[in-house]
Design a protein around this motif. Structure first.
Motif, PDB file in Angstrom:
ATOM      1  N   PRO A   1       8.225  -3.266   3.854  1.00 25.50           N
ATOM      2  CA  PRO A   1       6.877  -3.564   3.351  1.00 25.50           C
ATOM      3  C   PRO A   1       6.386  -2.522   2.356  1.00 25.50           C
ATOM      4  O   PRO A   1       6.675  -1.333   2.482  1.00 25.50           O
ATOM      5  N   ALA A   2       5.615  -2.991   1.382  1.00 24.41           N
ATOM      6  CA  ALA A   2       5.090  -2.108   0.343  1.00 24.41           C
ATOM      7  C   ALA A   2       3.617  -1.781   0.550  1.00 24.41           C
ATOM      8  O   ALA A   2       2.990  -1.186  -0.321  1.00 24.41           O
TER       9      ALA A   2
ATOM     10  N   GLY B   1       9.243   1.060  -0.512  1.00 32.41           N
ATOM     11  CA  GLY B   1       8.469   0.646   0.646  1.00 32.41           C
ATOM     12  C   GLY B   1       7.743   1.824   1.255  1.00 32.41           C
ATOM     13  O   GLY B   1       8.037   2.980   0.943  1.00 32.41           O
ATOM     14  N   VAL B   2       6.793   1.537   2.126  1.00 33.36           N
ATOM     15  CA  VAL B   2       6.115   2.604   2.866  1.00 33.36           C
ATOM     16  C   VAL B   2       6.990   2.994   4.058  1.00 33.36           C
ATOM     17  O   VAL B   2       7.895   2.255   4.467  1.00 33.36           O
TER      18      VAL B   2
ATOM     19  N   GLU C   1       5.358  -3.092  -7.033  1.00 32.32           N
ATOM     20  CA  GLU C   1       4.837  -2.699  -5.725  1.00 32.32           C
ATOM     21  C   GLU C   1       4.257  -1.292  -5.704  1.00 32.32           C
ATOM     22  O   GLU C   1       3.773  -0.817  -4.673  1.00 32.32           O
ATOM     23  N   PHE C   2       4.295  -0.602  -6.841  1.00 28.85           N
ATOM     24  CA  PHE C   2       3.877   0.799  -6.888  1.00 28.85           C
ATOM     25  C   PHE C   2       2.415   0.987  -6.489  1.00 28.85           C
ATOM     26  O   PHE C   2       2.071   1.961  -5.816  1.00 28.85           O
ATOM     27  N   ARG C   3       1.559   0.057  -6.881  1.00 28.13           N
ATOM     28  CA  ARG C   3       0.117   0.194  -6.621  1.00 28.13           C
ATOM     29  C   ARG C   3      -0.151   0.328  -5.122  1.00 28.13           C
ATOM     30  O   ARG C   3      -0.897   1.212  -4.687  1.00 28.13           O
ATOM     31  N   THR C   4       0.447  -0.537  -4.315  1.00 25.37           N
ATOM     32  CA  THR C   4       0.184  -0.479  -2.863  1.00 25.37           C
ATOM     33  C   THR C   4       1.083   0.533  -2.165  1.00 25.37           C
ATOM     34  O   THR C   4       0.643   1.255  -1.264  1.00 25.37           O
TER      35      THR C   4
ATOM     36  N   VAL D   1       0.168   4.394  -4.771  1.00 26.40           N
ATOM     37  CA  VAL D   1      -1.212   4.794  -5.087  1.00 26.40           C
ATOM     38  C   VAL D   1      -2.125   4.613  -3.870  1.00 26.40           C
ATOM     39  O   VAL D   1      -2.779   5.554  -3.418  1.00 26.40           O
ATOM     40  N   ASP D   2      -2.168   3.399  -3.331  1.00 27.95           N
ATOM     41  CA  ASP D   2      -3.028   3.141  -2.171  1.00 27.95           C
ATOM     42  C   ASP D   2      -2.557   3.916  -0.942  1.00 27.95           C
ATOM     43  O   ASP D   2      -3.371   4.428  -0.162  1.00 27.95           O
ATOM     44  N   TYR D   3      -1.252   3.988  -0.777  1.00 24.45           N
ATOM     45  CA  TYR D   3      -0.652   4.687   0.373  1.00 24.45           C
ATOM     46  C   TYR D   3      -1.003   6.166   0.352  1.00 24.45           C
ATOM     47  O   TYR D   3      -1.392   6.755   1.368  1.00 24.45           O
ATOM     48  N   ALA D   4      -0.899   6.778  -0.819  1.00 22.48           N
ATOM     49  CA  ALA D   4      -1.231   8.199  -0.942  1.00 22.48           C
ATOM     50  C   ALA D   4      -2.708   8.444  -0.678  1.00 22.48           C
ATOM     51  O   ALA D   4      -3.092   9.414  -0.007  1.00 22.48           O
ATOM     52  N   ARG D   5      -3.557   7.567  -1.216  1.00 20.43           N
ATOM     53  CA  ARG D   5      -5.001   7.752  -1.077  1.00 20.43           C
ATOM     54  C   ARG D   5      -5.453   7.579   0.377  1.00 20.43           C
ATOM     55  O   ARG D   5      -6.273   8.352   0.878  1.00 20.43           O
ATOM     56  N   GLU D   6      -4.937   6.582   1.068  1.00 20.42           N
ATOM     57  CA  GLU D   6      -5.434   6.236   2.399  1.00 20.42           C
ATOM     58  C   GLU D   6      -4.646   6.860   3.544  1.00 20.42           C
ATOM     59  O   GLU D   6      -5.184   7.000   4.642  1.00 20.42           O
ATOM     60  N   HIS D   7      -3.389   7.234   3.300  1.00 19.61           N
ATOM     61  CA  HIS D   7      -2.533   7.619   4.421  1.00 19.61           C
ATOM     62  C   HIS D   7      -1.764   8.922   4.205  1.00 19.61           C
ATOM     63  O   HIS D   7      -0.851   9.243   4.973  1.00 19.61           O
ATOM     64  N   GLY D   8      -2.115   9.684   3.184  1.00 13.98           N
ATOM     65  CA  GLY D   8      -1.434  10.952   2.940  1.00 13.98           C
ATOM     66  C   GLY D   8      -1.983  12.073   3.810  1.00 13.98           C
ATOM     67  O   GLY D   8      -3.196  12.201   3.991  1.00 13.98           O
ATOM     68  N   VAL D   9      -1.099  12.875   4.369  1.00 12.35           N
ATOM     69  CA  VAL D   9      -1.497  14.076   5.108  1.00 12.35           C
ATOM     70  C   VAL D   9      -0.847  15.270   4.419  1.00 12.35           C
ATOM     71  O   VAL D   9       0.296  15.200   3.984  1.00 12.35           O
ATOM     72  N   PRO D  10      -1.582  16.384   4.285  1.00  6.97           N
ATOM     73  CA  PRO D  10      -1.089  17.491   3.464  1.00  6.97           C
ATOM     74  C   PRO D  10       0.153  18.174   4.017  1.00  6.97           C
ATOM     75  O   PRO D  10       0.312  18.347   5.222  1.00  6.97           O
TER      76      PRO D  10
END
Length: 452
Positions: free
Chosen positions: A161-162, A305-306, A382-385, A388-397
């Motif tokens: 899944p992306a 994919g994520v 699929e890059f957007r989801t 971009v979206d994955y980094a913004r909503e689910h990234g941890v440092p």
């Protein structure tokens, strides 16, 4: 002396001579120096950016100090000699040390003058105390699940899944990895007669020793590396142990992932992710966003994919090294202006080409800004989801910008422990319960952070 040592010394001497040059006494002939590492492609992109800076700042010249080898050694020598460049990349652990020694300019006072610097993602800032900002992460990067489109198609399974909401569970990852793992006779690991010593294609490769690869899994399973004070290691908790045991099981229980040395082409060299996917040596690989450039350059038939999840999906937001302004220069104001310029996606091709991800929040939130670096042939649909979206909503440092003394912790205890798990000689629980107290004895807390 060996020829390699002589060449290294010669290169260092040239670098010191370049940093020692000072023909910038005249306002009409101001010269700055910019020191950096990277590939040949990055070298070309950086030099193009520096030329653009010169064109935007009449009378200013910037001497590029490209240093692809032994960067930390050469930079340490320049610092000791007092012949530092004006602006440059700094290895992450070294950046904190130099900041505490007063060798880097405190950029906090410049955030108002350069608004783009004040609009970064929170984890991009490198603080060494309250209102003490010694640099920023040069670029953002996240961990992703790369895959060979043809391998997925031949196995008859759906692509990873992306989007984070649809991320595979760990069990789904294993099920699909079985279908993607094939020995030389065409058998899968769950079939009688499968030969684990003659694997033609592994289903998945995910590093046990590289922290960024597993930290997202750790957080997804409700675990963390350390407690809220950063002084107690938590790798011996059941949730953390489960993550590392699952990674070990991919190799030795499920036999869907390569063990140490199984992917080495020559000696200890492991081919890049693009080569592993292009040759179908591995069908899926957990690796960083920076692989996008190599994927496109090598014309690999890839997809993004994520990562698989346990509970809440997470991925590690890691850093591509630090960028900083060196203290003691004659042209600090101009150096800060170059600093702000050199990581602006408007002037650097490395964002559009796929090596870097931006640090400014607007490039993850504003549709037009997102399109400015992702709407091109270098970025798949699929890059957007998936990114971009994955980094913004689910990234941890990344731990490297958060935990003090991590370099010593890794060298002395963490890396040897993870290497032992990777060998499969002992289960993860035995290794981590032994290592955690040793890690705790070396911990010094989390690095300072603050919101702007």
């Amino acid at each position: 002396m060996k020829r390699r040592q002589l060449l290294a010394l010669g290169g260092l001497a040239s670098l010191m001579a370049a940093c020692g040059d000072d023909d910038s006494s005249s306002a009409d002939n101001l010269q700055l120096q910019f020191m950096y590492w990277g590939s040949t492609f990055e070298q070309k992109a950086v030099e193009k950016m520096l030329k653009a800076f010169e064109q935007s700042n009449s009378g200013t010249k910037v001497k590029p100090l490209f240093t692809p080898d032994e960067y930390d050694v050469k930079l340490n020598t320049l610092v000791a000699s007092g012949s530092v460049p004006d602006v440059g990349y700094v290895p992450m652990a070294m950046s904190y040390r130099l900041a505490e020694q007063g060798k880097l300019v405190n950029l906090f006072a410049y955030l108002e003058k350069y608004p783009q610097l004040a609009g970064y993602l929170p984890d991009a800032y490198l603080w060494y105390g309250k209102d003490q900002l010694h640099g920023v992460a040069t670029a953002n990067e996240i961990e992703l699940l790369w895959y060979s489109k043809s391998a997925i198609s031949e196995a008859g399974i759906s692509a990873p899944p992306a989007d984070a909401a649809s991320a595979w569970t760990w069990d789904q990852l294993i099920q699909n990895a079985y279908k993607l793992t094939i020995d030389q006779s065409g058998k899968h690991p769950d079939e009688s007669g499968f030969n684990p010593k003659q694997v033609r294609q592994f289903g998945i490769s995910s590093s046990i020793t590289y922290a960024a690869a597993w930290y997202g899994f750790l957080r997804s399973n409700g675990a963390d590396f350390a407690d809220e004070t950063g002084t107690k290691c938590l790798l011996d908790t059941p949730e953390a142990i489960e993550v590392f045991q699952n990674l070990q099981d991919l190799i030795y229980k499920h036999r869907v992932a390569p063990g140490p040395g199984q992917l080495a082409a020559t000696g200890d060299d492991v081919p890049g992710t693009n080569i592993l996917l292009k040759t179908k040596r591995v069908a899926m690989v957990v690796d960083g966003h920076w692989s996008l450039l190599d994927m496109n350059e090598s014309k690999t038939d890839y997809g993004i994919g994520v990562l698989p999840r346990y509970d809440t999906p997470f991925t590690t937001s890691q850093v591509a090294g630090a960028s900083a302004v060196f203290a003691g220069g004659k042209h600090v104001e101009e150096a800060v202006e170059l600093f702000a310029f050199h990581i602006d996606p408007r002037y650097v091709d490395l964002y559009k080409q796929g090596l870097w991800m931006p640090q400014e929040r607007k490039y993850y939130e504003d549709p037009a800004a997102i399109d400015s670096w992702t709407k091109n042939d270098s970025h798949p649909p699929e890059f957007r989801t998936a990114v971009v979206d994955y980094a913004r909503e689910h990234g941890v440092p990344d731990l490297r910008v958060r935990l003090k003394n991590l370099s010593a912790i890794s060298t002395d205890v963490l890396t040897p422990a993870l290497q032992e798990i990777e060998t499969g000689k002992r289960p993860a629980a035995a290794v981590l319960k032994e290592a955690a107290p040793k890690i705790t004895s070396k911990m010094q807390g989390w690095q300072h952070t603050q919101r702007l």
